[in-house]
Motif scaffolding. Structure first.
Motif, PDB file in Angstrom:
ATOM      1  N   ASP A   1       6.181 -19.824  34.260  1.00 39.53           N
ATOM      2  CA  ASP A   1       7.539 -18.679  35.774  1.00 39.53           C
ATOM      3  C   ASP A   1       8.841 -18.728  35.166  1.00 39.53           C
ATOM      4  N   GLY A   2       9.397 -19.192  34.759  1.00 44.01           N
ATOM      5  CA  GLY A   2      10.978 -19.139  34.583  1.00 44.01           C
ATOM      6  C   GLY A   2      11.683 -18.779  32.800  1.00 44.01           C
TER       7      GLY A   2
ATOM      8  N   GLY B   1      12.066 -11.985  35.971  1.00 40.67           N
ATOM      9  CA  GLY B   1      11.074 -11.444  37.319  1.00 40.67           C
ATOM     10  C   GLY B   1       9.633 -10.507  37.184  1.00 40.67           C
TER      11      GLY B   1
ATOM     12  N   LYS C   1      13.928 -17.084  28.449  1.00 44.65           N
ATOM     13  CA  LYS C   1      13.488 -17.122  29.540  1.00 44.65           C
ATOM     14  C   LYS C   1      12.874 -15.964  30.003  1.00 44.65           C
TER      15      LYS C   1
ATOM     16  N   LYS D   1       3.881 -22.032  28.925  1.00 44.63           N
ATOM     17  CA  LYS D   1       4.714 -23.048  29.811  1.00 44.63           C
ATOM     18  C   LYS D   1       5.415 -23.843  29.105  1.00 44.63           C
TER      19      LYS D   1
ATOM     20  N   GLU E   1       0.372 -20.124  33.058  1.00 44.31           N
ATOM     21  CA  GLU E   1       1.286 -21.047  34.721  1.00 44.31           C
ATOM     22  C   GLU E   1       2.534 -20.698  34.414  1.00 44.31           C
TER      23      GLU E   1
ATOM     24  N   ARG F   1       0.553 -14.470  32.975  1.00 44.03           N
ATOM     25  CA  ARG F   1       1.679 -15.198  33.028  1.00 44.03           C
ATOM     26  C   ARG F   1       0.945 -16.303  34.112  1.00 44.03           C
ATOM     27  N   ASP F   2       0.306 -15.978  34.846  1.00 42.47           N
ATOM     28  CA  ASP F   2      -0.533 -16.887  36.249  1.00 42.47           C
ATOM     29  C   ASP F   2      -1.392 -17.793  35.102  1.00 42.47           C
TER      30      ASP F   2
ATOM     31  N   GLN G   1       1.574  -9.900  34.931  1.00 47.98           N
ATOM     32  CA  GLN G   1       1.438 -11.209  35.420  1.00 47.98           C
ATOM     33  C   GLN G   1      -0.260 -12.193  35.788  1.00 47.98           C
TER      34      GLN G   1
END
Length: 166
Positions: free
Chosen positions: A116-117, A15, A12, A132, A114, A110-111, A107
């Motif tokens: 996310d969780g 945030g 995981k 991902k 892509e 991560r962007d 960030q």
């Protein structure tokens, strides 16, 4: 020489972009950083590469230094050297394992993939990749299916070593 990142792991991502690094990968990162024993926080280098690259490639600190030396050994001004400098040296981010054995992925990284969780870690020997999970599954399936179609149903991956005279 460090460099036996093997296996696959899924963790995981919180945030703040923190993700646990697999314990066996942390040991390899420690072996690949001569200062890790003193600091307790092994360094690594994340190569995020060109715009179409869909994964982050993580090198041990020493492994990346060797790679940078290999690039520097190419003829100055050559096309290969220019491209490798732009794609590998310029588009890299040094970082370290935090006190809790995690990696903080900024960030923008991560962007880029892509993320996310959840993060998928793929061991590749000298390096490991962060994907991902859905992207990795799609790319891996496409590559594997095409390869197996070309090789036939009874293909043995170890036979590729024969092509190298091993």
């Amino acid at each position: 020489m460090a460099g036996m990142f093997i296996g696959e792991h899924t963790f995981k991502v919180d945030g703040k972009g923190r993700v646990s690094i697999p314990a066996d990968f942390r040991r390899e990162l420690e072996e690949g950083d001569p200062l890790a024993a003193q600091s307790g926080r092994p360094r690594m280098v994340i190569v995020y590469g060109h715009d179409k690259q869909k994964q982050l490639i993580v090198h041990t600190y020493d492994g990346y230094r060797r790679l940078a030396a290999d690039i520097a050994a190419l003829p100055r001004g050559s096309e290969k050297r220019k491209i490798m400098e732009r794609m590998i040296l310029n588009r890299a981010r040094p970082t370290e394992v935090d006190a809790d054995g995690r990696l903080v992925l900024p960030q923008p990284l991560r962007d880029k993939i892509e993320l996310d969780g959840t993060a998928y870690f793929a061991g590749l020997g000298e390096t490991f990749e962060i994907w991902k999970p859905e992207t990795h599954a799609a790319v891996d399936a496409a590559v594997t299916e095409k390869w197996l179609e070309e090789q036939g149903d009874d293909f043995d991956p170890l036979s590729l070593l024969d092509d190298m005279g091993v």
